[in-house]
Design a protein around this motif. Structure first.
Motif, mmCIF file in Angstrom:
data_model
loop_
_atom_site.group_PDB
_atom_site.id
_atom_site.type_symbol
_atom_site.label_atom_id
_atom_site.label_comp_id
_atom_site.label_asym_id
_atom_site.label_seq_id
_atom_site.Cartn_x
_atom_site.Cartn_y
_atom_site.Cartn_z
ATOM 1 N N GLU A 70 -7.896 0.967 -1.312
ATOM 2 C CA GLU A 70 -8.774 0.204 -0.368
ATOM 3 C C GLU A 70 -9.671 -0.567 -1.374
ATOM 4 N N ASN A 122 -11.075 6.457 -8.099
ATOM 5 C CA ASN A 122 -11.863 5.552 -7.756
ATOM 6 C C ASN A 122 -11.733 4.157 -8.233
ATOM 7 N N MET A 173 0.735 -1.184 -0.083
ATOM 8 C CA MET A 173 -0.048 0.079 -0.066
ATOM 9 C C MET A 173 0.932 1.254 0.141
ATOM 10 N N THR A 175 -9.200 -2.499 -4.084
ATOM 11 C CA THR A 175 -8.848 -2.443 -5.594
ATOM 12 C C THR A 175 -8.660 -4.063 -6.205
ATOM 13 N N LYS A 207 -3.153 7.327 -2.279
ATOM 14 C CA LYS A 207 -3.427 6.930 -0.710
ATOM 15 C C LYS A 207 -4.083 5.644 -0.593
ATOM 16 N N PRO A 208 -3.569 5.175 0.443
ATOM 17 C CA PRO A 208 -4.256 3.827 0.761
ATOM 18 C C PRO A 208 -5.692 3.620 1.031
ATOM 19 N N GLU A 209 -6.330 4.823 1.282
ATOM 20 C CA GLU A 209 -7.856 4.697 1.244
ATOM 21 C C GLU A 209 -8.496 5.048 -0.017
ATOM 22 N N ILE A 210 -7.715 5.184 -1.114
ATOM 23 C CA ILE A 210 -8.266 5.266 -2.440
ATOM 24 C C ILE A 210 -7.964 3.967 -3.096
#
Length: 365
Positions: A127, A233, A116, A129, A122-125
């Protein structure tokens, strides 16, 4: 034991290094499932041009046709850039794909949790995938005719033709729908139908096939929007279906979601034997230095197990071993961030660690 014959094309640059590691993992993993892998290597790409004056010989093509599958390393180098196009290493790739009839390219974009921090996003984007790009491989602008450069009214004009038939679109779309049925049930077909006639035929053909796959949710997206959405996204995608040119560009863009193009495997399949290769290039600047990342080549060997040998369990075992090696902090230079939790290792050491993980799980002796 059953014997399967694999044609190995190490190619140029780091191709020879990563392929040798991948072959060892392939042999050991398949042996554990009662399959003996018999390999024969052939010159391909720039090294073939150096030896024979052509990037791929008829003898090599025949051997690939007779094999159960083909494992390829990488081709190319700056010394070949000024050759006529039919002699460049990349021409060998196009010829091999056409000869084998591998009209569908599968490129999984998997985010390993341990990597990551290696991605530019960013990791939150990132997540969640998990994308499979299904790219048409033997049609479109790379193969269309007419194709030429000539003088017209005192000016030099170059022409490339994007050509698709309905049947070409149908056969690759079939692979996308079937793949989605084994995943999360969603296909996003990507085109440029607001501009291109080929894309309008593409969208119409894929839409007409959708009723035959009622369990699959089909959507359409223009390629420029898709390029943006992949970094905005990426988790929204399951299977992306697209043509040769768009797939080439989008899959390289998507590779950076993983942190490095050195992590991406690929499978090129058709109606018979498949061609398996890492997405990365030949990286001549680090060739022979034991610095290359072999994980994409090893993951390509796992795809070979899954799609050509019907060894789904062996494929999953190899992929899980890769995951555990990364989780343990081992890194090649392309994915090394300098963190205290990471250990920088070379090509051979990375392969040995993957084999070590298979041994830990008592998969191999």
């Amino acid at each position: 034991m059953t014997t399967k014959k694999i044609a190995v094309l190490p190619g140029d640059g780091i191709g020879t290094e990563v392929t040798s590691v991948a072959v060892e993992v392939l042999k050991r993993a398949c042996e554990a499932h009662g399959i003996e892998i018999e390999t024969e290597s052939f010159l391909f790409g720039g090294c073939s041009y150096d030896e024979f004056g052509e990037p791929v010989t008829d003898e090599t093509l025949d051997a690939c046709l007779e094999a159960d599958a083909v494992l390829l390393g990488a081709v190319g180098g700056p010394q070949y850039d000024d050759l006529p196009k039919q002699h460049r290493p990349e021409a060998a790739l196009l010829k091999l794909r056409k000869t084998l009839g591998t009209y569908t390219n599968l490129r999984p974009i998997k985010i390993y949790p341990a990597l990551m921090g290696s991605s530019s996003l960013k990791p939150e984007i990132l997540e969640g995938t998990d994308i499979l790009i299904v790219r048409e491989l033997t049609g479109g602008i790379y193969f269309g005719r007419p194709r030429h450069t000539k003088e017209v009214d005192g000016d030099v004009v170059a022409t490339d033709s994007m050509v698709y038939s309905k049947s070409e679109i149908q056969r690759v779309a079939k692979h996308a729908f079937e793949a989605a049925a084994k995943r999360n049930g969603r296909v996003c077909s990507v085109d440029k139908s607001n501009i291109l006639d080929t894309s309008r035929l593409w969208r119409k053909t894929v839409s007409e096939m959708a009723p035959d796959y009622k369990e699959i949710e089909l959507s359409h997206m223009l390629v420029d929007n898709c390029a943006m959405q992949l970094v905005r996204n990426p988790g929204q995608f399951d299977v992306i279906l697209t043509g040769n040119l768009f797939g080439d560009i989008l899959s390289d863009e998507a590779s950076m979601l993983t942190g490095s193009i050195g992590m991406l495997p690929s499978a090129s399949i058709g109606d018979k034997n498949g061609l398996y290769e890492p997405v990365h290039g030949s990286a001549p600047d680090i060739a022979g230095e034991n610095k290359a990342n072999p994980l994409a080549a090893i993951a390509s060997a796992a795809m070979l197990c899954r799609y050509s040998l019907d060894l789904t369990e062996a494929a999953s075992e190899i992929e899980d071993a890769i995951d555990r090696v990364l989780a343990a902090g081992f890194r090649s230079g392309d994915i090394y961030t300098g963190s205290e939790e990471e250990t920088l290792i070379g090509t051979d050491e990375m392969g040995a660690n993957v084999l070590g993980e298979l041994k830990k799980k008592a998969i191999i002796r």
